[in-house]
Design a protein around this motif. Structure first.
Motif, PDB file in Angstrom:
ATOM      1  N   VAL A  99     -73.808   3.440  75.238  1.00  0.00           N
ATOM      2  CA  VAL A  99     -72.980   4.032  75.760  1.00  0.00           C
ATOM      3  C   VAL A  99     -71.732   3.382  77.983  1.00  0.00           C
ATOM      4  O   VAL A  99     -71.185   3.325  77.704  1.00  0.00           O
ATOM      5  CB  VAL A  99     -72.527   5.596  75.998  1.00  0.00           C
ATOM      6  CG1 VAL A  99     -71.826   5.773  77.029  1.00  0.00           C
ATOM      7  CG2 VAL A  99     -73.699   6.040  74.407  1.00  0.00           C
ATOM      8  N   LEU A 100     -72.976   3.130  77.593  1.00  0.00           N
ATOM      9  CA  LEU A 100     -72.904   2.564  79.915  1.00  0.00           C
ATOM     10  C   LEU A 100     -71.716   1.198  79.458  1.00  0.00           C
ATOM     11  O   LEU A 100     -70.495   0.503  80.438  1.00  0.00           O
ATOM     12  CB  LEU A 100     -73.853   2.602  79.738  1.00  0.00           C
ATOM     13  CG  LEU A 100     -73.425   1.620  81.846  1.00  0.00           C
ATOM     14  CD1 LEU A 100     -72.461   2.271  82.929  1.00  0.00           C
ATOM     15  CD2 LEU A 100     -74.819   1.223  82.984  1.00  0.00           C
ATOM     16  N   ASP A 101     -72.674   0.736  78.288  1.00  0.00           N
ATOM     17  CA  ASP A 101     -72.208  -0.583  78.168  1.00  0.00           C
ATOM     18  C   ASP A 101     -70.878  -1.004  77.955  1.00  0.00           C
ATOM     19  O   ASP A 101     -69.215  -1.091  78.608  1.00  0.00           O
ATOM     20  CB  ASP A 101     -72.821  -1.268  77.165  1.00  0.00           C
ATOM     21  CG  ASP A 101     -73.778  -2.568  77.957  1.00  0.00           C
ATOM     22  OD1 ASP A 101     -74.327  -2.108  79.307  1.00  0.00           O
ATOM     23  OD2 ASP A 101     -74.699  -2.652  77.107  1.00  0.00           O
ATOM     24  N   ALA A 102     -70.153   0.249  77.018  1.00  0.00           N
ATOM     25  CA  ALA A 102     -68.854   0.471  76.178  1.00  0.00           C
ATOM     26  C   ALA A 102     -67.995   1.007  77.500  1.00  0.00           C
ATOM     27  O   ALA A 102     -67.005   0.253  77.579  1.00  0.00           O
ATOM     28  CB  ALA A 102     -68.878   1.774  75.091  1.00  0.00           C
ATOM     29  N   GLN A 103     -68.776   2.136  78.684  1.00  0.00           N
ATOM     30  CA  GLN A 103     -67.771   2.321  79.575  1.00  0.00           C
ATOM     31  C   GLN A 103     -67.225   0.808  80.126  1.00  0.00           C
ATOM     32  O   GLN A 103     -66.095   1.017  81.012  1.00  0.00           O
ATOM     33  CB  GLN A 103     -68.292   3.416  80.252  1.00  0.00           C
ATOM     34  CG  GLN A 103     -68.252   3.687  81.842  1.00  0.00           C
ATOM     35  CD  GLN A 103     -66.573   4.615  80.824  1.00  0.00           C
ATOM     36  OE1 GLN A 103     -64.980   3.703  80.906  1.00  0.00           O
ATOM     37  NE2 GLN A 103     -66.496   5.850  81.033  1.00  0.00           N
ATOM     38  N   THR A 153     -63.013  -7.294  73.767  1.00  0.00           N
ATOM     39  CA  THR A 153     -62.737  -6.440  72.748  1.00  0.00           C
ATOM     40  C   THR A 153     -63.699  -6.611  71.322  1.00  0.00           C
ATOM     41  O   THR A 153     -63.765  -5.819  71.287  1.00  0.00           O
ATOM     42  CB  THR A 153     -61.201  -7.038  72.309  1.00  0.00           C
ATOM     43  OG1 THR A 153     -60.367  -6.555  73.575  1.00  0.00           O
ATOM     44  CG2 THR A 153     -61.035  -5.578  71.404  1.00  0.00           C
ATOM     45  N   LYS A 154     -63.519  -8.161  71.063  1.00  0.00           N
ATOM     46  CA  LYS A 154     -64.422  -8.918  70.430  1.00  0.00           C
ATOM     47  C   LYS A 154     -66.026  -7.950  70.551  1.00  0.00           C
ATOM     48  O   LYS A 154     -66.523  -7.321  69.591  1.00  0.00           O
ATOM     49  CB  LYS A 154     -64.488  -9.898  70.449  1.00  0.00           C
ATOM     50  CG  LYS A 154     -65.403 -10.975  68.809  1.00  0.00           C
ATOM     51  CD  LYS A 154     -65.310 -12.200  69.215  1.00  0.00           C
ATOM     52  CE  LYS A 154     -66.046 -12.862  67.989  1.00  0.00           C
ATOM     53  NZ  LYS A 154     -66.443 -14.146  68.253  1.00  0.00           N
ATOM     54  N   LEU A 155     -66.383  -7.995  71.616  1.00  0.00           N
ATOM     55  CA  LEU A 155     -68.098  -7.498  72.341  1.00  0.00           C
ATOM     56  C   LEU A 155     -67.977  -6.372  71.977  1.00  0.00           C
ATOM     57  O   LEU A 155     -68.996  -6.039  71.285  1.00  0.00           O
ATOM     58  CB  LEU A 155     -67.991  -7.969  72.917  1.00  0.00           C
ATOM     59  CG  LEU A 155     -69.091  -8.010  73.737  1.00  0.00           C
ATOM     60  CD1 LEU A 155     -71.144  -8.523  72.704  1.00  0.00           C
ATOM     61  CD2 LEU A 155     -69.728  -8.346  75.044  1.00  0.00           C
ATOM     62  N   ALA A 156     -66.513  -5.531  72.224  1.00  0.00           N
ATOM     63  CA  ALA A 156     -66.804  -4.236  71.951  1.00  0.00           C
ATOM     64  C   ALA A 156     -66.455  -4.111  70.421  1.00  0.00           C
ATOM     65  O   ALA A 156     -67.588  -2.634  69.880  1.00  0.00           O
ATOM     66  CB  ALA A 156     -65.523  -3.281  73.273  1.00  0.00           C
ATOM     67  N   GLU A 157     -66.449  -3.977  70.277  1.00  0.00           N
ATOM     68  CA  GLU A 157     -65.601  -3.928  68.276  1.00  0.00           C
ATOM     69  C   GLU A 157     -66.893  -4.281  66.977  1.00  0.00           C
ATOM     70  O   GLU A 157     -66.555  -3.733  66.729  1.00  0.00           O
ATOM     71  CB  GLU A 157     -64.501  -4.785  67.848  1.00  0.00           C
ATOM     72  CG  GLU A 157     -63.166  -4.003  68.489  1.00  0.00           C
ATOM     73  CD  GLU A 157     -61.394  -4.916  68.031  1.00  0.00           C
ATOM     74  OE1 GLU A 157     -60.978  -3.997  68.936  1.00  0.00           O
ATOM     75  OE2 GLU A 157     -61.469  -5.480  68.063  1.00  0.00           O
ATOM     76  N   ILE A 162     -70.502   0.278  68.450  1.00  0.00           N
ATOM     77  CA  ILE A 162     -70.618   0.248  67.053  1.00  0.00           C
ATOM     78  C   ILE A 162     -72.762   1.248  67.762  1.00  0.00           C
ATOM     79  O   ILE A 162     -72.677   2.104  67.374  1.00  0.00           O
ATOM     80  CB  ILE A 162     -71.445  -0.572  66.259  1.00  0.00           C
ATOM     81  CG1 ILE A 162     -69.672  -1.156  65.988  1.00  0.00           C
ATOM     82  CG2 ILE A 162     -71.833  -0.902  65.279  1.00  0.00           C
ATOM     83  CD1 ILE A 162     -69.751  -2.371  65.112  1.00  0.00           C
ATOM     84  N   ALA A 163     -72.663   0.229  68.765  1.00  0.00           N
ATOM     85  CA  ALA A 163     -74.044   0.720  68.878  1.00  0.00           C
ATOM     86  C   ALA A 163     -74.100   1.573  70.354  1.00  0.00           C
ATOM     87  O   ALA A 163     -75.031   2.445  69.779  1.00  0.00           O
ATOM     88  CB  ALA A 163     -75.343   0.015  69.458  1.00  0.00           C
TER      89      ALA A 163
END
Length: 167
Positions: A99-103, A153-157, A162-163
């Motif tokens: 969640v922190l990584d996504a942020q 964007t690719k890394l996030a998607e 997903i994680a």
């Protein structure tokens, strides 16, 4: 920046602003990078700091070539973006994990989009002024920033979001 009188003033003002923006983003990334859990994200944040340093050198050299005083002008726009990035990745964030990584990715992209707009605009000013070498350097920097944004964007998607959704 004092009141611009012509396009050259706008051009050099943007160079000075971007220098400040780059310095602020680099300092912010140094604080955020150790918090990333995802190895690919951490590697990209580290690589981005190297890219920012390279782009800052370009800005300085373009200012030297313009016969303007080589100085930066404090960028309040990036100041706000960096304050938000710190807030959302330290003060109001989980200690670690997806969640922190996504942020982190979200905040990185906000700061990068400022750079894309700034470098792209400055390249357009340079083109109108007939500064071919500056156009080439600024356009290349813009392309590199776009590439970093697309990678995030690719890394996030493909993994981080997903994680984060799976908890």
């Amino acid at each position: 920046m004092s009141t611009p009188e012509d396009l050259n003033d706008l051009y050099t003002g943007e160079l000075q602003d971007l220098w400040s923006a780059n310095d602020q983003m680099a300092r912010t990334l140094k604080k955020i990078t150790p918090k990333a859990s995802d190895k690919a994200l951490k590697d990209m944040l580290t690589k981005s700091q190297e890219g920012i340093a390279k782009h800052t050198e370009i800005l300085k050299s373009l200012l030297e070539a313009s016969d303007e005083k080589v100085k930066k002008e404090h960028c309040k726009g990036m100041e706000g973006l960096c304050a938000e990035a710190i807030k959302h990745t330290t003060e109001e964030a989980p200690d670690k994990g997806p969640v922190l990584d996504a942020q982190i990715i979200a905040q990185y992209q906000r700061m990068s989009h400022y750079g894309i707009a700034g470098f792209g605009t400055t390249a357009a000013f340079a083109k109108a002024l007939g500064l071919k070498d500056a156009v080439k350097a600024l356009s290349q920097a813009t392309k590199e920033i776009y590439g970093s944004d697309e990678y995030m964007t690719k890394l996030a998607e493909t993994s981080v979001n997903i994680a984060a959704e799976q908890g």
